[in-house]
Write a protein that holds these residues in place. Structure first.
Motif, PDB file in Angstrom:
ATOM      1  N   LEU A   1       5.588   9.162  10.613  1.00 28.77           N
ATOM      2  CA  LEU A   1       5.200  10.188   9.639  1.00 28.77           C
ATOM      3  C   LEU A   1       5.236   9.631   8.216  1.00 28.77           C
ATOM      4  N   VAL A   2       6.241   8.806   7.923  1.00 28.32           N
ATOM      5  CA  VAL A   2       6.343   8.189   6.594  1.00 28.32           C
ATOM      6  C   VAL A   2       5.152   7.261   6.354  1.00 28.32           C
ATOM      7  N   VAL A   3       4.815   6.442   7.354  1.00 29.02           N
ATOM      8  CA  VAL A   3       3.671   5.526   7.232  1.00 29.02           C
ATOM      9  C   VAL A   3       2.387   6.312   7.008  1.00 29.02           C
ATOM     10  N   TYR A   4       2.219   7.399   7.761  1.00 23.84           N
ATOM     11  CA  TYR A   4       1.025   8.241   7.594  1.00 23.84           C
ATOM     12  C   TYR A   4       0.977   8.841   6.189  1.00 23.84           C
ATOM     13  N   GLY A   5       2.121   9.309   5.687  1.00 21.49           N
ATOM     14  CA  GLY A   5       2.173   9.888   4.349  1.00 21.49           C
ATOM     15  C   GLY A   5       1.858   8.864   3.274  1.00 21.49           C
TER      16      GLY A   5
END
Length: 231
Positions: free
Chosen positions: A168-172
């Motif tokens: 989720l962090v990478v996507y954000g």
């Protein structure tokens, strides 16, 4: 880092109508993971009659829950991110660099992860013995009730959910870095696009659904049905 933490807490409070459902979804997935992994690693279940089959079933269930955790959290997080694109664009125009916005996003997700772990694992420890009673009733055996914390379940739950939050962090980070401030500001004004007809996927879905009903009617052996159920 201190400024990022203050902004993250402020953002979570201001956007509580969307962040609370996300944290509830995350906590529920964490709860289910803890319960299944705790039962799977239980010596009481493994040493009981039919325990090996039950552990195999729980192992399959663990994989299914991990898969749905990824799906649910990405779905709810993508909705949350879409609602906040304008906010990120304003931050960027007001002088906050993209790496600073990414850091705020990281702290927000870190807080959400911490809250979901505490709530999910805490509630899982409370409901754990109720699951023992349910498993014992299903297997028609008496399982001894002893309060305890399953450390393997805690560790695996932290690792599984942590891996999902890293994604989720990478996507954000990717979403913030590839979008310009103007695109972020006007993201909410674009509205929803008309969904495209995906006939190939629809046909594949119908075939899979029909095959599932066919297997349910065709298989008679309970163990074969159990394995094919996950297929």
């Amino acid at each position: 880092m201190r400024l990022s933490a203050k902004l993250a807490l402020s953002n979570l409070r201001r956007n509580k109508r969307t962040t609370i459902p996300f944290m509830l979804t995350s906590a529920l997935c964490t709860l289910m993971l803890y319960l299944v992994i705790s039962l799977e690693n239980s010596a009481v279940v493994s040493e009981s009659f039919g325990g090996a089959q039950m552990q195999m079933m729980l192992g399959f269930g663990e994989l299914v829950i991990v898969l749905f955790t990824v799906i649910f959290l990405f779905y709810t997080n993508s909705f949350l991110m879409k609602q906040r694109k304008r906010e990120f664009g304003l931050f960027n125009i007001l002088g906050l660099a993209k790496k600073d916005i990414a850091m705020v996003l990281f702290v927000e997700l870190l807080i959400c992860w911490g809250v979901s772990l505490v709530a999910g694992i805490g509630l899982g420890m409370i409901l754990d013995k109720g699951m023992y009673l349910l498993i014992g009733r299903l297997m028609n055996i008496d399982l001894p009730l002893e309060f305890g914390i399953s450390m393997p379940a805690v560790i695996q739950t932290v690792l599984y959910t942590g891996a999902v939050y890293v994604l989720l962090v990478v996507y954000g980070f990717f979403m913030v870095n590839v979008s310009s401030p103007i695109e972020l500001l006007h993201a909410q004004a674009e509205g929803e696009k008309e969904p495209k007809n995906r006939w190939l996927l629809a046909l594949g879905g119908l075939l899979c659904l029909g095959a599932g009903y066919g297997l349910a009617l065709w298989v008679q052996n309970p163990m074969d049905a159990f394995v094919l159920f996950f297929l």
